[in-house]
Enzyme design. Sequence first.
Site, PDB file in Angstrom:
ATOM      1  N   GLU A  35      -6.893   1.969  -3.362  1.00 41.94           N
ATOM      2  CA  GLU A  35      -5.446   2.047  -3.567  1.00 41.94           C
ATOM      3  C   GLU A  35      -4.852   0.666  -3.823  1.00 41.94           C
ATOM      4  O   GLU A  35      -3.772   0.534  -4.398  1.00 41.94           O
ATOM      5  CB  GLU A  35      -4.818   2.670  -2.313  1.00 41.94           C
ATOM      6  N   HIS A  75     -11.496  12.434   0.866  1.00 39.90           N
ATOM      7  CA  HIS A  75     -11.560  11.053   1.335  1.00 39.90           C
ATOM      8  C   HIS A  75     -11.451  10.861   2.844  1.00 39.90           C
ATOM      9  O   HIS A  75     -11.966   9.896   3.377  1.00 39.90           O
ATOM     10  CB  HIS A  75     -10.449  10.262   0.652  1.00 39.90           C
ATOM     11  N   ARG A 113      -0.504   9.407  -0.432  1.00 40.11           N
ATOM     12  CA  ARG A 113      -1.636   9.961  -1.184  1.00 40.11           C
ATOM     13  C   ARG A 113      -1.504  11.449  -1.475  1.00 40.11           C
ATOM     14  O   ARG A 113      -1.939  11.914  -2.531  1.00 40.11           O
ATOM     15  CB  ARG A 113      -2.929   9.700  -0.403  1.00 40.11           C
ATOM     16  N   HIS A 147      -8.037  11.412  -1.917  1.00 35.16           N
ATOM     17  CA  HIS A 147      -7.593  10.105  -2.403  1.00 35.16           C
ATOM     18  C   HIS A 147      -7.338  10.222  -3.900  1.00 35.16           C
ATOM     19  O   HIS A 147      -8.167  10.766  -4.630  1.00 35.16           O
ATOM     20  CB  HIS A 147      -8.680   9.054  -2.131  1.00 35.16           C
ATOM     21  N   ARG A 155      -2.506  10.807   6.156  1.00 33.03           N
ATOM     22  CA  ARG A 155      -2.640   9.425   6.630  1.00 33.03           C
ATOM     23  C   ARG A 155      -2.175   8.447   5.554  1.00 33.03           C
ATOM     24  O   ARG A 155      -2.439   8.643   4.376  1.00 33.03           O
ATOM     25  CB  ARG A 155      -4.104   9.146   6.958  1.00 33.03           C
ATOM     26  N   PHE A 196       0.853  -1.184   0.000  1.00 37.76           N
ATOM     27  CA  PHE A 196       0.000   0.000   0.000  1.00 37.76           C
ATOM     28  C   PHE A 196       0.892   1.239   0.000  1.00 37.76           C
ATOM     29  O   PHE A 196       2.053   1.175   0.424  1.00 37.76           O
ATOM     30  CB  PHE A 196      -0.929  -0.009   1.227  1.00 37.76           C
ATOM     31  N   LEU A 200     -14.927   5.204  -4.755  1.00 36.84           N
ATOM     32  CA  LEU A 200     -13.502   4.920  -4.609  1.00 36.84           C
ATOM     33  C   LEU A 200     -13.045   3.750  -5.484  1.00 36.84           C
ATOM     34  O   LEU A 200     -13.661   2.691  -5.493  1.00 36.84           O
ATOM     35  CB  LEU A 200     -13.190   4.588  -3.148  1.00 36.84           C
ATOM     36  N   GLN A 213      -7.663  14.670   3.565  1.00 35.70           N
ATOM     37  CA  GLN A 213      -6.990  13.825   2.573  1.00 35.70           C
ATOM     38  C   GLN A 213      -7.798  13.731   1.282  1.00 35.70           C
ATOM     39  O   GLN A 213      -9.002  13.496   1.317  1.00 35.70           O
ATOM     40  CB  GLN A 213      -6.821  12.417   3.136  1.00 35.70           C
TER      41      GLN A 213
END
Length: 569
Positions: free
Chosen positions: A247, A347, A278, A234, A382, A118, A244, A232
């Site tokens: 990721e 996000h 991100r 995304h 994050r 990730f 979404l 954030q």
Amino acid sequence: MMSKKHDIIVLGSGLAGMRATIEAARNPEVDVAIISKVQLMRSHSVCAEGGTAAVMRPEEGDSFELHAWDTVRGADFLCDQDVVMRFVQEMPKEILLLEHWGTPWSRRPDGRIAQRPFGGHSFDRAAFAADKTGFFEMQTLYDTLQKYDNVSRYDECYVSSILIKDNVFCGLTVWDLTSGEFFLIQGNALIIATGGACRMFGFTTYSLTATGDGLAMAYRAGLPVKDLEFVQFHPTGLVPSGILITEAARGEGGYLRNSQGERFMEKYAPDKRELAPRDIVSRSEMTEINEGRGFPGPDGLDYVHIDLRHLGANKINERLPMIREIAMKLNFIDPIYEPIPIRPAAHYFMGGIHANIDAATPIEGIWVAGEAGCGSLHGANRLGCNSTAECLTSGKIAGDNATKYVSKQKTLPPAPKEAVLKDAEARVFSRFSSDGKENAYALRKELQKTMDSNVAVYRTGSDLETALNKIKELKQRLLDIQVNDQGRIYNTDLLSALETDNLLDLAEVIAAGALARTESRGAHSRRDFPKRDDVNWLKHTLAYYTPTGPRLDYIPVNITMWQPVERKY
Ligand SMILES: Cc1cc2nc3c(=O)[nH]c(=O)nc-3n(C[C@H](O)[C@H](O)[C@H](O)COP(=O)(O)OP(=O)(O)OC[C@H]3O[C@@H](n4cnc5c(N)ncnc54)[C@H](O)[C@@H]3O)c2cc1C
């Protein structure tokens, strides 16, 4: 007014609220209530797709220090490092607990729990259940909850205010959407787990329910909210819906391409490329789009592509089945043969209600868990998979601490005065008339448009000032909205107006905090102040409610292991 009594009240039934409830309910002496404005399982957490981060393989090279370092660097050094260390140490136990309770984790061929790469993680540490991780985790917790008969459920109940007297929690006011009743719930302890507020943006990955009610109620009740300017974006929101594209699509090897077919991330993050954090990927996409290397999209939603074709049908069907289904059903695109149109979408809230390492707030009897809280784990940005993880660890910590607290309390705090309750009821049912001049839905759209244009991936002082003025104007106009339905049962018209009110208060805090922060750090990127400024801004923002707007204050960041250095990926 009718009143109910419980020892611990958990407000919110996402991953954080469910985990907190179970932790509290494990003590049979404790009477626990769980409240949600939707049926418990319809919380946004069921939408989590890609995975949950934990160190599970020290023998293969992962370690607590590495997970902590990735998190700290990803956070652009605005996180509290003691909180990060505790989080990484708690997480492996949570994965095993869910395993024992029945989560169907995806597996390696030898049967052990699989983990995938990730963004921003330097080890493959995302445990997952295909691309429906949140759904399976929620199902596991929901099933487990059924074992406890000391838990009362309040499904489809909207909490409208948090009552505090002399710095001690004393109750919640609740509107039961199914019956129309309005009542008080008293308790010794409250755990706020109401999630984020991304619905103030128009292009977002979040459910309609993510309207920041808990944050706004806590803020109005006098609790400080922390670091709210860090939102954030995304990198892969499907155009035009915002749904979404996980990721994990990049974790499994997907490429980002511009209109010239180039894998542009090679320019911006030569080492990590698509798997940079991100904030960096979202900025890179916007730069490509702004410099003319995107595709024209509907309503100004210009986009780039995520390309999965080279992964092949087998991998897409096994690891990303929901992504394929979403692309096919919403965009009539089969990712086995065609790239998917995406752009950055609002996000996640890195900020939230101010809490310490024990998930405790400055008010006696109130703890927080999950996205609504800010124990300063994520700092300015994050990492993917650290949020579902934080829901589990903070849920456990909050549940545990609230249980210890209530076992020492002999009586409930005194009930709030009748006038206070009447006032709370009037705030819900008597504020808006059916002959106001403003349309509440149009007003929310205006807010979203303002946030999308002025408080997004890139920000400037003048854009933020424009946003702040517009938000103040909208707050005034909200007083004159028309709510046609004046009933009390399933009145979604009124519910939506109350939620817009919450969004407006929080949007004001974000814009004010972002305007004040004259630097760029993590997800907060100022074109007029493009550098990180550790001398003046390595500090948390606290916002306190006042009737004329937020009062900002600042507190230091807790640095225990790593001094700030430049982020390179
Ligand atoms: C599409 C999507 C995919 C994601 N994928 C991942 C992932 O793969 N990995 C990862 O780590 N993170 C992921 N995230 C982020 C993560 O899922 C969320 O941050 C997390 O689930 C939030 O959980 P929560 O328990 O804090 O809140 P939520 O799940 O949002 O729950 C909030 C609860 O509060 C209740 N509530 C709110 N207001 C009120 C009120 N006024 N009265 C009564 N009840 C109220 C709601 O009804 C709900 O029960 C994803 C997020 C999205 C949107």
